[in-house]
Each structure stands twice: as C-alpha cells, then as structure tokens.
Design an enzyme around this catalytic site. Structure first.
Site, PDB file in Angstrom:
ATOM      1  N   CYS A 189      36.499 -30.889  56.030  1.00  0.00           N
ATOM      2  CA  CYS A 189      37.903 -31.277  56.040  1.00  0.00           C
ATOM      3  C   CYS A 189      38.026 -32.814  56.117  1.00  0.00           C
ATOM      4  O   CYS A 189      37.372 -33.530  55.372  1.00  0.00           O
ATOM      5  CB  CYS A 189      38.625 -30.582  57.188  1.00  0.00           C
ATOM      6  SG  CYS A 189      40.420 -30.526  57.055  1.00  0.00           S
ATOM      7  N   THR A 190      38.838 -33.318  57.045  1.00  0.00           N
ATOM      8  CA  THR A 190      39.077 -34.758  57.115  1.00  0.00           C
ATOM      9  C   THR A 190      37.935 -35.526  57.767  1.00  0.00           C
ATOM     10  O   THR A 190      38.044 -36.733  57.969  1.00  0.00           O
ATOM     11  CB  THR A 190      40.389 -35.060  57.861  1.00  0.00           C
ATOM     12  OG1 THR A 190      40.362 -34.408  59.135  1.00  0.00           O
ATOM     13  CG2 THR A 190      41.585 -34.569  57.064  1.00  0.00           C
TER      14      THR A 190
END
Length: 317
Positions: A103-104
């Site tokens: 993800c981030t």
C-alpha cells in the site's frame, strides 16, 4: 533461514503488516527453518495502528537484524513519516536482498529515494500523489503489484498477501505457496499485472437509467453483440450520442468497458471451470481462441493457457 523484517510506526495499517507476515509464518510451518519473522519500530516501543490495535515490536530499528526481505507497510502514518524512519530506510533498504512495500509503504520508499528510476505502484487513491511528489518514480496505478529488480511494491491490503505468496512460491515452490493459500482461503496468487479494479469498480455508475441498464446488460451478456450500435439501440440513443454519454458518465469508452468485462469473465471461467479455451472464447464474445489470446497477452502479459496453469494446474495439464 531468511529473515523477514517488518518496519512498524504509529498509524501503520495492521493488515499491511499481518497479511504478508501470516503468509511467511505459514511457510515456516510448512517448511521449518526457512523464515524468521521480526518486527522493529523506531525506538523499539509499541506502536498504535490506524485501527487502534497496538503492536509490540521485537527490536528498535537500530538493533534490528539484517534482513533478507524488508517489509514496509502503509497506513496513515506514511502521510508525515518520521525523518528517522526514512533515513533508516535510505541506509538499510539497499542492503536487503528484497525490499517490499504494501500500500502506501511505497511512499516511504520514495521518500528515501529508493524508487528513483524504478516502476512502482501503490494504492490507487495515492498513485497521483506518489507521481506528483516523486517525478523520478514511474508510477503505474493499474497492477496489484510490481517487481522491479529487488524492489517490489503492491497496492492495497490484499495485494500484499498476493505479493507475499509470489515471494514464497519463488523461494520454496508452488506446492508450499498453494498450501498456504488454501489455509488462508485465498487464491494461490493473482498475477501482479491484474488490475486493482474490476470493470464495474473501475467505471463510474452512470447517472441515467438507460446507461446504467446498458452497463448491467454488458456484464450479464459478455458473449452477445456488444457493438456501439447495438448498445446504443438498447439505450434508445444514436450511436454517437451514446458513445459520448457513456464515456462522460462512466469515465471510459463503451469499447474499453466491454473489453474489461469480457476479460474478467474469461478469467473467471479459466479459474473456476474445466471449459476449453475455444469454448470460453465463444462464451465471452471473443469469437476465436486467437482473439482471446491476443486480449490476454495485451492486458495481462500471459496467454490463457498459462493463466489457467497458474490457478488450476490440474486443468492445464
């Protein structure tokens, strides 16, 4: 034994950590002595995840063992990362044999300069930010994960599991990865170049009823004549007016939407049935197996038979 080290920080998303680590832990159960799982935070103190759970690390970053696979999860904490965490990644990231983000977590790698000149992805909602803030990174918002050299980046939570399964398959073979996937009740693994969204999720829902009805019709009848002329007739619009209205309200052309629906339907049939490729090509509106093969190679980088082999090896054989 391969050490898998997960970096923890306040605001981390718990599933970004636990999803991939459950895969590596499952591999250790099936093949003891292959993975050693460790976690570390900046100062060794417990961290509070974005969901409110508290994770207790094994080490501080400064005392963490050298890692074979360095896992960098995402979460709200990546919005304003601690400079010390970024500095640690900048120094230690290149030393890991594999550097993996979920993800981030890709934002932390980018902040550390580790993605410069590389192709990478992250959660679809943050791809524009990653591209804007780090122009030296080639951001691709579509795939669920990307491998570029020893660095792998993935999209949302479940894609971290897909990526971890791919790494386990690389290390220990398909049978071990398949056993873990069965235990976790997930696919063996989705190909990395699979889109983050299905056609229905990628496209906006049309506001006007005739266009919404056409979207649903396409999904339910992928093998029918789905030319613009036929679809426009269903919506009681001229072909030109229909094409413009469909793109304006859904964000993609009718042809692009049809292509995605047919590809998804064909993939499901390859995964879930024993139907032959020729039969599936007709069912999904491709007409011929060669036309379906071209569509698969263009969108997924693999032919239908190879795609089936990854998911249903018994059928492929």
């Amino acid at each position: 034994m391969r050490t898998v080290l997960a970096v923890l920080f306040d605001g981390v998303q718990s599933l970004d950590v636990t999803g991939p680590l459950e895969v590596f832990a499952g591999a250790e159960l099936h093949a003891p002595g292959t993975y050693r799982i460790r976690t570390a935070s900046l100062d060794g103190a417990p961290v509070r995840t974005s969901s409110g759970l508290t994770l207790v690390p094994d080490h501080s970053l400064t005392a963490a063992p050298a890692s074979h696979t360095l896992l960098v999860p995402g979460g709200h904490g990546t919005r304003n990362p601690a400079p010390e965490v970024v500095a640690w990644l900048r120094e230690h990231g290149p030393r890991a044999e594999r550097l993996v983000s979920v993800c981030t977590g890709a934002i932390l790698l980018a902040e550390a300069g580790l993605l410069n000149g590389r192709r990478a992805t992250t959660h679809w909602a943050y791809c524009p930010k990653l591209a804007r803030d780090h122009p030296a990174v080639e951001v691709d918002p579509d795939p669920i994960y990307i491998r570029d050299g020893h660095i792998a980046t993935s999209a949302g939570v479940t894609s971290g599991i897909d990526l971890a399964l791919a790494l386990v398959e690389e290390d220990l073979g398909r049978e071990v990865a398949l056993s873990i996937a069965r235990h976790l009740v997930v696919f063996l693994r989705r190909p990395g170049n699979q889109a983050q969204f299905s056609a229905q999720l990628a496209a906006q829902t049309a506001r006007r009823e005739p266009l919404r009805e056409v979207q649903q019709w396409i999904t339910e009848h992928p093998g029918d004549d789905l030319s613009v002329e036929r679809l426009a007739a269903r919506a009681s619009l001229s072909p030109r007016h229909f094409a413009r209205a469909f793109q304006a309200e859904t964000g993609m052309t009718p042809g692009r939407y049809v292509d995605r629906v047919r590809l998804e339907h064909a993939r499901r049939l390859l995964e879930d049935t024993s139907d032959g490729v020729e039969e599936i090509s007709r069912t999904c509106g491709y007409g011929t197996s060669e036309a379906m093969r071209r569509a698969f190679v263009k969108a997924l980088g693999t032919a239908p038979a190879e795609y089936r082999r990854r998911f249903r090896p018994a059928l492929a054989d």
